[in-house]
Design a protein around this motif. Structure first.
Motif, PDB file in Angstrom:
ATOM      1  N   ILE A  56      12.455   7.970  -7.954  1.00 17.30           N
ATOM      2  CA  ILE A  56      12.420   7.778  -9.401  1.00 17.30           C
ATOM      3  C   ILE A  56      11.855   6.415  -9.772  1.00 17.30           C
ATOM      4  CG2 ILE A  56      14.727   6.795  -9.593  1.00 17.30           C
ATOM      5  CD1 ILE A  56      15.082   8.459 -12.154  1.00 17.30           C
ATOM      6  N   ILE A  57      11.832   5.477  -8.813  1.00 15.74           N
ATOM      7  CA  ILE A  57      11.365   4.123  -9.094  1.00 15.74           C
ATOM      8  C   ILE A  57       9.831   4.088  -9.034  1.00 15.74           C
ATOM      9  CG2 ILE A  57      11.539   3.335  -6.703  1.00 15.74           C
ATOM     10  CD1 ILE A  57      12.516   0.641  -7.804  1.00 15.74           C
ATOM     11  N   GLN A  58       9.217   3.419 -10.019  1.00 17.28           N
ATOM     12  CA  GLN A  58       7.757   3.369 -10.089  1.00 17.28           C
ATOM     13  C   GLN A  58       7.171   2.492  -8.981  1.00 17.28           C
ATOM     14  OE1 GLN A  58       9.876   2.620 -12.541  1.00 17.28           O
ATOM     15  NE2 GLN A  58       9.221   3.483 -14.517  1.00 17.28           N
ATOM     16  N   ASP A  59       5.924   2.771  -8.619  1.00 16.89           N
ATOM     17  CA  ASP A  59       5.243   2.010  -7.569  1.00 16.89           C
ATOM     18  C   ASP A  59       5.240   0.522  -7.879  1.00 16.89           C
ATOM     19  OD1 ASP A  59       4.765   4.480  -6.527  1.00 16.89           O
ATOM     20  OD2 ASP A  59       2.578   4.428  -6.765  1.00 16.89           O
ATOM     21  N   GLU A  60       4.926   0.165  -9.132  1.00 16.11           N
ATOM     22  CA  GLU A  60       4.805  -1.245  -9.504  1.00 16.11           C
ATOM     23  C   GLU A  60       6.149  -1.958  -9.409  1.00 16.11           C
ATOM     24  OE1 GLU A  60       3.823   1.292 -11.258  1.00 16.11           O
ATOM     25  OE2 GLU A  60       1.641   1.149 -11.466  1.00 16.11           O
ATOM     26  N   VAL A  61       7.206  -1.286  -9.847  1.00 19.80           N
ATOM     27  CA  VAL A  61       8.537  -1.896  -9.812  1.00 19.80           C
ATOM     28  C   VAL A  61       8.995  -2.084  -8.371  1.00 19.80           C
ATOM     29  CG1 VAL A  61      10.959  -1.607 -10.489  1.00 19.80           C
ATOM     30  CG2 VAL A  61       9.123  -0.941 -12.066  1.00 19.80           C
ATOM     31  N   LEU A  62       8.769  -1.089  -7.540  1.00 21.97           N
ATOM     32  CA  LEU A  62       9.152  -1.183  -6.134  1.00 21.97           C
ATOM     33  C   LEU A  62       8.367  -2.299  -5.440  1.00 21.97           C
ATOM     34  CD1 LEU A  62      10.715  -0.141  -3.707  1.00 21.97           C
ATOM     35  CD2 LEU A  62       8.923   1.577  -3.368  1.00 21.97           C
ATOM     36  N   SER A  63       7.079  -2.414  -5.745  1.00 18.85           N
ATOM     37  CA  SER A  63       6.259  -3.464  -5.141  1.00 18.85           C
ATOM     38  C   SER A  63       6.783  -4.848  -5.543  1.00 18.85           C
ATOM     39  CB  SER A  63       4.799  -3.308  -5.577  1.00 18.85           C
ATOM     40  OG  SER A  63       4.290  -2.063  -5.147  1.00 18.85           O
ATOM     41  N   HIS A  64       7.176  -4.977  -6.804  1.00 12.08           N
ATOM     42  CA  HIS A  64       7.709  -6.254  -7.266  1.00 12.08           C
ATOM     43  C   HIS A  64       9.025  -6.584  -6.562  1.00 12.08           C
ATOM     44  CE1 HIS A  64       9.768  -8.993 -10.161  1.00 12.08           C
ATOM     45  NE2 HIS A  64       8.559  -9.505 -10.243  1.00 12.08           N
ATOM     46  N   LEU A  86      16.787  -1.509  -2.205  1.00 16.32           N
ATOM     47  CA  LEU A  86      15.428  -1.386  -2.744  1.00 16.32           C
ATOM     48  C   LEU A  86      15.285  -0.187  -3.675  1.00 16.32           C
ATOM     49  CD1 LEU A  86      13.353  -2.167   0.492  1.00 16.32           C
ATOM     50  CD2 LEU A  86      13.831  -3.708  -1.417  1.00 16.32           C
ATOM     51  N   ALA A  87      15.908   0.925  -3.312  1.00 12.46           N
ATOM     52  CA  ALA A  87      15.789   2.144  -4.128  1.00 12.46           C
ATOM     53  C   ALA A  87      16.883   3.117  -3.709  1.00 12.46           C
ATOM     54  CB  ALA A  87      14.415   2.791  -3.947  1.00 12.46           C
ATOM     55  N   LYS A  88      17.105   4.108  -4.569  1.00 14.81           N
ATOM     56  CA  LYS A  88      18.018   5.206  -4.255  1.00 14.81           C
ATOM     57  C   LYS A  88      17.227   6.513  -4.249  1.00 14.81           C
ATOM     58  CE  LYS A  88      22.386   3.256  -5.901  1.00 14.81           C
ATOM     59  NZ  LYS A  88      23.571   3.478  -6.784  1.00 14.81           N
ATOM     60  N   LEU A  89      17.535   7.356  -3.287  1.00 15.58           N
ATOM     61  CA  LEU A  89      16.815   8.613  -3.130  1.00 15.58           C
ATOM     62  C   LEU A  89      17.768   9.799  -3.234  1.00 15.58           C
ATOM     63  CD1 LEU A  89      14.515   7.760  -0.058  1.00 15.58           C
ATOM     64  CD2 LEU A  89      13.991   7.484  -2.491  1.00 15.58           C
ATOM     65  N   ARG A  90      17.205  10.923  -3.624  1.00 14.49           N
ATOM     66  CA  ARG A  90      17.909  12.195  -3.602  1.00 14.49           C
ATOM     67  C   ARG A  90      17.298  13.066  -2.499  1.00 14.49           C
ATOM     68  NH1 ARG A  90      22.509  12.186  -4.938  1.00 14.49           N
ATOM     69  NH2 ARG A  90      22.493  14.448  -5.388  1.00 14.49           N
ATOM     70  N   PRO A  91      17.999  14.111  -2.061  1.00 17.25           N
ATOM     71  CA  PRO A  91      17.476  14.942  -0.957  1.00 17.25           C
ATOM     72  C   PRO A  91      16.056  15.424  -1.231  1.00 17.25           C
ATOM     73  CG  PRO A  91      19.753  15.536  -1.415  1.00 17.25           C
ATOM     74  CD  PRO A  91      19.351  14.559  -2.473  1.00 17.25           C
ATOM     75  N   GLN A  94      13.416  13.445  -1.410  1.00 17.11           N
ATOM     76  CA  GLN A  94      12.572  12.349  -1.883  1.00 17.11           C
ATOM     77  C   GLN A  94      12.198  11.422  -0.722  1.00 17.11           C
ATOM     78  OE1 GLN A  94      14.724  10.492  -5.108  1.00 17.11           O
ATOM     79  NE2 GLN A  94      13.981  11.992  -6.606  1.00 17.11           N
ATOM     80  N   THR A  95      11.004  10.852  -0.812  1.00 10.72           N
ATOM     81  CA  THR A  95      10.443  10.058   0.278  1.00 10.72           C
ATOM     82  C   THR A  95       9.850   8.756  -0.254  1.00 10.72           C
ATOM     83  OG1 THR A  95       9.917  12.006   1.619  1.00 10.72           O
ATOM     84  CG2 THR A  95       8.673  10.005   2.089  1.00 10.72           C
ATOM     85  N   LEU A  96      10.008   7.718   0.553  1.00 11.77           N
ATOM     86  CA  LEU A  96       9.294   6.453   0.337  1.00 11.77           C
ATOM     87  C   LEU A  96       8.519   6.142   1.598  1.00 11.77           C
ATOM     88  CD1 LEU A  96      11.618   3.885  -1.510  1.00 11.77           C
ATOM     89  CD2 LEU A  96       9.406   4.764  -2.242  1.00 11.77           C
ATOM     90  N   GLN A  97       7.209   6.049   1.480  1.00 13.63           N
ATOM     91  CA  GLN A  97       6.361   5.735   2.620  1.00 13.63           C
ATOM     92  C   GLN A  97       5.315   4.724   2.162  1.00 13.63           C
ATOM     93  OE1 GLN A  97       4.397   9.120   4.310  1.00 13.63           O
ATOM     94  NE2 GLN A  97       3.856   8.071   6.222  1.00 13.63           N
ATOM     95  N   PHE A 149       0.867  -1.185   0.000  1.00  8.40           N
ATOM     96  CA  PHE A 149       0.000   0.000   0.000  1.00  8.40           C
ATOM     97  C   PHE A 149       0.903   1.235   0.000  1.00  8.40           C
ATOM     98  CE2 PHE A 149      -2.292  -3.495   1.891  1.00  8.40           C
ATOM     99  CZ  PHE A 149      -3.538  -3.429   1.280  1.00  8.40           C
ATOM    100  N   MET A 150       0.941   1.908  -1.130  1.00  4.67           N
ATOM    101  CA  MET A 150       1.838   3.038  -1.316  1.00  4.67           C
ATOM    102  C   MET A 150       1.182   4.303  -0.762  1.00  4.67           C
ATOM    103  SD  MET A 150       4.921   2.970  -2.571  1.00  4.67           S
ATOM    104  CE  MET A 150       4.803   1.542  -3.647  1.00  4.67           C
ATOM    105  N   ILE A 151       1.847   4.946   0.187  1.00  3.88           N
ATOM    106  CA  ILE A 151       1.352   6.171   0.791  1.00  3.88           C
ATOM    107  C   ILE A 151       1.972   7.391   0.106  1.00  3.88           C
ATOM    108  CG2 ILE A 151       1.175   7.495   2.941  1.00  3.88           C
ATOM    109  CD1 ILE A 151       1.449   4.771   4.407  1.00  3.88           C
TER     110      ILE A 151
END
Length: 386
Positions: A109-117, A242-247, A249-252, A102-104
């Motif tokens: 830069i990574i898409q929701d579907e790719v991250l979920s996979h 899982l992913a790379k972030l830049r200043p 950027q958020t993953l929740q 469940f993406m909040i």
């Protein structure tokens, strides 16, 4: 394969055809398994399967075992049994993997579907026997779901370095009380799961190490016999990117893990791979002098596999199992008639060298025990329906 139960004895060429695969330079010969009971009736040999003979000849010999890899010899069984065990290991031993994400908030830069996979393919250290399989019509709860959350924001520190620029599996946080978004996810825990997983992080690491040594020294335990407390649910490897972030950027997100098997999706497969190969055998068909042209070539091309007998000066074939790196060289030599007439490269049809490479969710010995239990259940089910 197995002992002849009739009064007669098969000619040597039929014995070889029944018991061995002959490896040629381009093709393998006699690859079929002769299972018909009356195949050799004309020669007075009963080829029917006999349970007593099977018990006498069947063996499992463990060659090596650690936390991730187990290699053993399975001797005296039909290829169908070995392949059934392989398929069960890949597709029918249950594990726990992330099924719903469940993406909040995702500004990476990574898409929701790719991250979920990617999350679904992360091996999780959750004992599968603690959960019940979740049916499609069932609501998620503490009996069938383990909940994780990921809340990471990349920031630039005062010294200019980045914080949380790499999102790793170690940042997945287990929620013992269940979902923090019950309205959106319909996941509601009545009692929570804290009582199932009471070991601290330090205890979990110690338990993981001691369990590995204990499992290597003792026979595998049956499913569900391992006693708690269990380590807190987490990824088997905490350093998976899982992913790379830049200043900024958020993953929740919130991830719900359920129990399943590899035949439904590969993410539930407990093994990186499970495979077997046949026991190789190299035999000399006639006497070959070590100082002959053929003998010199064999000694030079296949070092260690062939040796010279000092007393007789003849060539001797060693244990092919210990020199498998040079067997392909031997196969290439068999393209020439002068070598194929004096050397045979064969593989035993009822001797399997089995390798189990666990993904880390279960010890390989436990995987083998569970696979054998599932195979026994299948056999019992077939017997009951006959």
């Amino acid at each position: 394969m197995g002992k002849d139960k009739g009064k007669g004895k098969l000619p040597e060429h039929l014995e070889l055809r029944r018991d061995f695969v002959t490896c040629g330079d381009r093709l393998n010969f006699n690859v079929n398994t002769i299972t018909s009971a009356n195949t050799f009736n004309a020669m007075g040999v009963d080829n029917s399967w006999d349970f007593a003979a099977f018990k006498d000849s069947f063996q499992i010999v463990i060659n090596k075992m650690d936390r991730e890899v187990m290699e053993f010899d399975m001797i005296g069984c039909d290829p169908a049994i070995a392949n059934a065990l392989r398929r069960i290991l890949i597709a029918e031993v249950p594990t726990v993997a992330i099924e719903h994400v469940f993406m909040i908030n995702n500004t990476s830069i990574i898409q929701d579907e790719v991250l979920s996979h990617r999350l679904g393919l992360v091996p999780l250290l959750v004992p599968p026997h603690l959960l019940e399989p979740k049916l499609a019509e069932e609501a998620p709860g503490e009996k069938n779901t383990v909940v994780f959350k990921l809340d990471v924001t990349c920031r630039r520190k005062p010294d200019g370095s980045l914080e949380n620029d790499k999102v790793l599996t170690s940042q997945l946080e287990w929620l013992p009380g269940g979902s923090e978004l019950p309205e959106e996810t319909t996941c509601r825990f009545a009692a929570g799961q804290a009582h199932l997983f009471t070991a601290s992080a330090a205890d979990a690491a110690a338990a993981s190490t001691s369990a590995a040594f204990a499992a290597a020294a003792a026979p595998p335990s049956p499913l569900g016999s391992t006693s708690g407390p269990y380590p807190r649910p987490r990824a088997v490897h905490g350093d998976i990117l899982l992913a790379k972030l830049r200043p900024g950027q958020t993953l929740q997100l919130e991830a719900h893990a359920t129990k399943g098997t590899g035949k439904e999706h590969a993410k539930w497969s407990p093994v990186a791979t499970a495979w077997y190969r046949l026991q190789p055998v190299v035999a000399l068909l006639k006497e070959v002098r070590a100082d002959s042209e053929e003998g010199k070539v064999l000694l030079e091309t296949c070092p260690g596999l062939f040796s010279a007998d000092e007393a007789t000066g003849l060539l001797r074939a060693g244990n092919a199992r210990g020199h498998e790196m040079v067997l392909e060289r031997l196969r290439r030599l068999l393209e020439q008639e002068r070598f194929s007439s004096c050397v045979a490269y064969r593989k035993r049809k009822d001797h399997f060298i089995f390798t189990i490479e666990s993904s880390g969710v279960l010890h390989p010995a436990e995987l083998l025990a569970q696979a054998l239990d599932i195979l026994a259940d299948k056999a019992n089910n077939l017997r009951d329906k006959l």
